[in-house]
Structures are given as structure tokens and as C-alpha cells.
Design a protein around this motif. Structure first.
Motif, PDB file in Angstrom:
ATOM      1  N   ILE A  33       2.475  -9.173  -6.484  1.00  0.00           N
ATOM      2  CA  ILE A  33       3.553  -9.652  -5.707  1.00  0.00           C
ATOM      3  C   ILE A  33       3.641  -8.835  -4.658  1.00  0.00           C
ATOM      4  O   ILE A  33       3.350  -7.709  -4.517  1.00  0.00           O
ATOM      5  CB  ILE A  33       4.752  -8.990  -6.558  1.00  0.00           C
ATOM      6  N   VAL A  34       3.766  -9.591  -3.401  1.00  0.00           N
ATOM      7  CA  VAL A  34       3.634  -9.190  -2.125  1.00  0.00           C
ATOM      8  C   VAL A  34       4.921  -9.099  -1.666  1.00  0.00           C
ATOM      9  O   VAL A  34       5.626 -10.416  -1.430  1.00  0.00           O
ATOM     10  CB  VAL A  34       2.368 -10.113  -1.280  1.00  0.00           C
ATOM     11  N   SER A  35       5.212  -8.396  -0.427  1.00  0.00           N
ATOM     12  CA  SER A  35       6.549  -8.554   0.237  1.00  0.00           C
ATOM     13  C   SER A  35       6.298  -8.385   1.670  1.00  0.00           C
ATOM     14  O   SER A  35       5.522  -7.780   2.186  1.00  0.00           O
ATOM     15  CB  SER A  35       7.148  -7.008   0.082  1.00  0.00           C
ATOM     16  N   ASP A  36       6.790  -9.702   2.367  1.00  0.00           N
ATOM     17  CA  ASP A  36       6.775  -9.913   3.745  1.00  0.00           C
ATOM     18  C   ASP A  36       7.655  -9.107   4.419  1.00  0.00           C
ATOM     19  O   ASP A  36       7.620  -9.039   5.525  1.00  0.00           O
ATOM     20  CB  ASP A  36       6.846 -11.297   3.939  1.00  0.00           C
ATOM     21  N   SER A  37       8.817  -8.669   3.874  1.00  0.00           N
ATOM     22  CA  SER A  37       9.713  -8.182   4.366  1.00  0.00           C
ATOM     23  C   SER A  37      10.563  -7.373   3.118  1.00  0.00           C
ATOM     24  O   SER A  37      10.318  -7.601   1.970  1.00  0.00           O
ATOM     25  CB  SER A  37      10.810  -8.985   5.383  1.00  0.00           C
ATOM     26  N   PRO A  38      11.573  -6.473   3.568  1.00  0.00           N
ATOM     27  CA  PRO A  38      12.338  -5.923   2.296  1.00  0.00           C
ATOM     28  C   PRO A  38      12.941  -6.732   1.337  1.00  0.00           C
ATOM     29  O   PRO A  38      13.211  -6.440   0.287  1.00  0.00           O
ATOM     30  CB  PRO A  38      13.324  -4.809   2.933  1.00  0.00           C
ATOM     31  N   ARG A  39      13.416  -7.875   1.618  1.00  0.00           N
ATOM     32  CA  ARG A  39      14.255  -8.906   0.734  1.00  0.00           C
ATOM     33  C   ARG A  39      13.360 -10.044   0.500  1.00  0.00           C
ATOM     34  O   ARG A  39      13.873 -11.042  -0.086  1.00  0.00           O
ATOM     35  CB  ARG A  39      15.556  -9.152   1.436  1.00  0.00           C
ATOM     36  N   HIS A  40      12.116 -10.317   0.979  1.00  0.00           N
ATOM     37  CA  HIS A  40      11.403 -11.432   0.581  1.00  0.00           C
ATOM     38  C   HIS A  40       9.820 -11.026  -0.024  1.00  0.00           C
ATOM     39  O   HIS A  40       9.282 -10.210   0.543  1.00  0.00           O
ATOM     40  CB  HIS A  40      11.258 -12.264   1.960  1.00  0.00           C
ATOM     41  N   PHE A  41       9.961 -11.728  -1.111  1.00  0.00           N
ATOM     42  CA  PHE A  41       8.864 -11.485  -2.012  1.00  0.00           C
ATOM     43  C   PHE A  41       7.837 -12.821  -2.270  1.00  0.00           C
ATOM     44  O   PHE A  41       8.593 -13.898  -2.501  1.00  0.00           O
ATOM     45  CB  PHE A  41       9.167 -10.749  -3.390  1.00  0.00           C
ATOM     46  N   SER A  42       6.781 -12.803  -2.370  1.00  0.00           N
ATOM     47  CA  SER A  42       5.864 -13.879  -2.930  1.00  0.00           C
ATOM     48  C   SER A  42       5.046 -13.469  -3.941  1.00  0.00           C
ATOM     49  O   SER A  42       4.660 -12.270  -4.123  1.00  0.00           O
ATOM     50  CB  SER A  42       4.972 -14.244  -1.699  1.00  0.00           C
ATOM     51  N   PHE A  43       4.791 -14.304  -4.858  1.00  0.00           N
ATOM     52  CA  PHE A  43       3.912 -14.335  -6.009  1.00  0.00           C
ATOM     53  C   PHE A  43       2.844 -14.886  -6.082  1.00  0.00           C
ATOM     54  O   PHE A  43       2.622 -16.063  -5.615  1.00  0.00           O
ATOM     55  CB  PHE A  43       4.821 -14.790  -7.256  1.00  0.00           C
ATOM     56  N   VAL A  44       1.744 -14.160  -6.312  1.00  0.00           N
ATOM     57  CA  VAL A  44       0.444 -14.628  -6.033  1.00  0.00           C
ATOM     58  C   VAL A  44      -0.360 -14.704  -7.352  1.00  0.00           C
ATOM     59  O   VAL A  44      -0.346 -13.837  -8.112  1.00  0.00           O
ATOM     60  CB  VAL A  44      -0.238 -13.672  -5.035  1.00  0.00           C
ATOM     61  N   PHE A  45      -0.978 -16.073  -7.746  1.00  0.00           N
ATOM     62  CA  PHE A  45      -1.488 -16.468  -9.046  1.00  0.00           C
ATOM     63  C   PHE A  45      -2.788 -16.546  -8.770  1.00  0.00           C
ATOM     64  O   PHE A  45      -3.055 -16.950  -7.868  1.00  0.00           O
ATOM     65  CB  PHE A  45      -0.633 -17.604  -9.634  1.00  0.00           C
ATOM     66  N   GLN A  46      -3.628 -16.501  -9.813  1.00  0.00           N
ATOM     67  CA  GLN A  46      -4.972 -16.853 -10.219  1.00  0.00           C
ATOM     68  C   GLN A  46      -4.986 -18.223 -10.384  1.00  0.00           C
ATOM     69  O   GLN A  46      -4.192 -18.848 -10.972  1.00  0.00           O
ATOM     70  CB  GLN A  46      -5.582 -16.012 -11.035  1.00  0.00           C
ATOM     71  N   ASP A  47      -6.177 -18.812  -9.916  1.00  0.00           N
ATOM     72  CA  ASP A  47      -6.481 -20.310 -10.228  1.00  0.00           C
ATOM     73  C   ASP A  47      -5.702 -21.221  -9.557  1.00  0.00           C
ATOM     74  O   ASP A  47      -4.557 -21.795 -10.244  1.00  0.00           O
ATOM     75  CB  ASP A  47      -6.656 -20.498 -11.822  1.00  0.00           C
TER      76      ASP A  47
END
Length: 88
Positions: A33-47
Motif C-alpha cells: 500500500i503506497v501513499s502519494d499524499s497523506p490522504r491518497h493511497f494506492s494498492f499494489v498487487f502481484q500478477d
């Protein structure tokens, strides 16, 4: 909705919480789970290939248990809270 695929096709990234929850219900492997800003997250999945197929299924009314979908959503929200304090 931000859905991205790395150029090497090994990871799938989205900022959509319900798509991420659906992917988890279908046993996709959450890498980070990565954060581009304090209130925005992205979820990174394999495959990314598997994930793209599952997202198509989701968008075409793919079915999972509502109880499981919201349990996975709550797990993701707890992970975000653990990284960034309280998310409303």
C-alpha cells in the motif's frame, strides 16, 4: 479511479478501495500500500494479468460474498489507518 500496470506486467496498481477488496476476495496477492499524499493511497498487487482479468469480472458484476467483500475492505482501511493515523 487510478488503475495502472507496471511496464514489466508484474504489478497491478489501483486506488479503488472496492476493486482492491474484490481482488483480495479472489485471492490476488497484495504487494504493498503506497501513499502519494497523506490522504491518497494506492494498492499494489502481484500478477497484473490475473488482476486485469479479475477487474473485468468485477466491472461485469462479478459476485463475491458481501460479508467477505466488506471484511476485506475493513482490513484495507485498518492497514491505511495503521500507516497514517485516522482515515475518515
Amino acid at each position: 479511479m487510478d488503475n495502472k500496470i507496471d511496464t514489466d506486467n508484474s504489478f497491478y496498481r489501483t486506488d479503488d478501495l472496492l476493486i482492491s477488496s474484490f481482488l483480495l476476495c479472489r485471492q490476488a496477492q497484495l504487494q504493498d500500500i503506497v501513499s502519494d499524499s497523506p490522504r491518497h493511497f494506492s494498492f499494489v498487487f502481484q500478477d497484473s494479468i490475473k488482476c486485469r482479468e479479475l477487474v473485468k469480472e468485477y466491472l461485469n458484476n462479478g459476485l463475491v460474498s458481501a460479508r467477505e467483500l466488506f471484511a476485506r475492505r475493513e482490513e484495507l482501511m485498518n492497514a491505511i489507518r495503521g500507516r497514517n493515523g485516522r482515515v475518515e
